[in-house]
Design an enzyme around this catalytic site. Structure first.
Site, PDB file in Angstrom:
ATOM      1  N   TYR A   1       3.433  16.093  24.411  1.00 32.94           N
ATOM      2  CA  TYR A   1       3.306  17.551  24.320  1.00 32.94           C
ATOM      3  C   TYR A   1       2.986  18.123  25.695  1.00 32.94           C
ATOM      4  O   TYR A   1       3.488  19.180  26.069  1.00 32.94           O
ATOM      5  CB  TYR A   1       2.223  17.914  23.299  1.00 32.94           C
ATOM      6  CG  TYR A   1       2.600  17.518  21.890  1.00 32.94           C
ATOM      7  CD1 TYR A   1       3.445  18.313  21.124  1.00 32.94           C
ATOM      8  CD2 TYR A   1       2.143  16.321  21.341  1.00 32.94           C
ATOM      9  CE1 TYR A   1       3.817  17.935  19.848  1.00 32.94           C
ATOM     10  CE2 TYR A   1       2.510  15.940  20.063  1.00 32.94           C
ATOM     11  CZ  TYR A   1       3.346  16.744  19.317  1.00 32.94           C
ATOM     12  OH  TYR A   1       3.714  16.363  18.060  1.00 32.94           O
TER      13      TYR A   1
ATOM     14  N   ASN B   1      10.056  23.809  14.527  1.00 32.79           N
ATOM     15  CA  ASN B   1      11.460  23.560  14.850  1.00 32.79           C
ATOM     16  C   ASN B   1      12.304  23.617  13.570  1.00 32.79           C
ATOM     17  O   ASN B   1      12.126  22.806  12.676  1.00 32.79           O
ATOM     18  CB  ASN B   1      11.596  22.180  15.506  1.00 32.79           C
ATOM     19  CG  ASN B   1      13.028  21.762  15.718  1.00 32.79           C
ATOM     20  OD1 ASN B   1      13.946  22.587  15.726  1.00 32.79           O
ATOM     21  ND2 ASN B   1      13.237  20.468  15.869  1.00 32.79           N
TER      22      ASN B   1
ATOM     23  N   CYS C   1      12.666  17.037  17.915  1.00 34.20           N
ATOM     24  CA  CYS C   1      11.207  17.108  17.935  1.00 34.20           C
ATOM     25  C   CYS C   1      10.577  15.764  17.586  1.00 34.20           C
ATOM     26  O   CYS C   1       9.412  15.522  17.910  1.00 34.20           O
ATOM     27  CB  CYS C   1      10.696  18.225  17.034  1.00 34.20           C
ATOM     28  SG  CYS C   1      11.248  18.117  15.330  1.00 34.20           S
ATOM     29  N   HIS C   2      11.342  14.864  16.987  1.00 39.02           N
ATOM     30  CA  HIS C   2      10.826  13.529  16.673  1.00 39.02           C
ATOM     31  C   HIS C   2      10.553  12.718  17.936  1.00 39.02           C
ATOM     32  O   HIS C   2       9.830  11.729  17.894  1.00 39.02           O
ATOM     33  CB  HIS C   2      11.792  12.775  15.742  1.00 39.02           C
ATOM     34  CG  HIS C   2      13.145  12.539  16.324  1.00 39.02           C
ATOM     35  ND1 HIS C   2      14.151  13.497  16.262  1.00 39.02           N
ATOM     36  CD2 HIS C   2      13.664  11.471  16.985  1.00 39.02           C
ATOM     37  CE1 HIS C   2      15.227  13.016  16.859  1.00 39.02           C
ATOM     38  NE2 HIS C   2      14.957  11.792  17.302  1.00 39.02           N
TER      39      HIS C   2
ATOM     40  N   GLU D   1      16.718   4.852  17.941  1.00 34.50           N
ATOM     41  CA  GLU D   1      17.110   5.200  19.299  1.00 34.50           C
ATOM     42  C   GLU D   1      16.738   4.138  20.328  1.00 34.50           C
ATOM     43  O   GLU D   1      17.057   4.283  21.499  1.00 34.50           O
ATOM     44  CB  GLU D   1      16.507   6.547  19.678  1.00 34.50           C
ATOM     45  CG  GLU D   1      17.079   7.687  18.864  1.00 34.50           C
ATOM     46  CD  GLU D   1      16.611   9.054  19.323  1.00 34.50           C
ATOM     47  OE1 GLU D   1      15.989   9.158  20.402  1.00 34.50           O
ATOM     48  OE2 GLU D   1      16.885  10.030  18.618  1.00 34.50           O
TER      49      GLU D   1
END
Length: 150
Positions: A91, A114, A122-123, A149
């Site tokens: 953040y 979001n 946002c993950h 990912e």
């Protein structure tokens, strides 16, 4: 006109919303009654791209997006879109990226609002201690997206 359609995928059930030829929401909850249930070509294409992403065949989305929010929220969401596949940020790093390094808490609130999950990633935002923090779809889904990912 505002349209939505729901799709089950290998991760969860999502609702995709379109308004005026833009994707306005990808959510884990059904939209309100201002939306009409109808599958449109753009909604179908969005679902296809999300499926490709979940199958490991896509790392970027090519969709017209129009998330609704305040100018500050939009600045955070724009910064989120610069966190690329396989990367994470804190953040604080997002607050610094938007030129307001003291606004970590406000970044967290904007991240929480979001409206276009998965596509506006946002993950990929984690706590400064490296731990996973809240996610609209739940921490289990956030963890699965991040593992996908890697």
């Amino acid at each position: 006109m505002k349209y939505y359609y729901s799709y089950p995928n290998r991760l969860c059930l999502i609702w995709i919303c379109e308004e005026d030829k833009y994707i306005t929401r990808v959510s884990f909850q059904k939209p309100d009654d201002s939306y009409k249930e109808q599958e449109t070509p753009l909604i179908r294409e969005t679902a296809r791209q999300i499926d490709e992403y979940l199958d490991g065949e896509r790392t970027e989305f090519t969709l017209p997006l129009n998330p609704q929010g305040t100018p500050y929220q939009k600045s955070v969401w724009n910064a989120l879109q610069r966190v690329y596949f396989g990367e994470t940020r804190t953040y604080k790093q997002i607050a610094e990226a938007i030129g307001n390094p003291q606004s970590c808490r406000a970044v967290g609130l904007a991240n929480n609002k979001n409206p276009i999950a998965i596509i506006i990633p946002c993950h990929r935002i984690i706590g400064s201690n490296g731990k996973l923090t809240g996610y609209a779809g739940g921490l289990e889904i956030k963890e699965k997206l991040l593992l996908l990912e890697r």
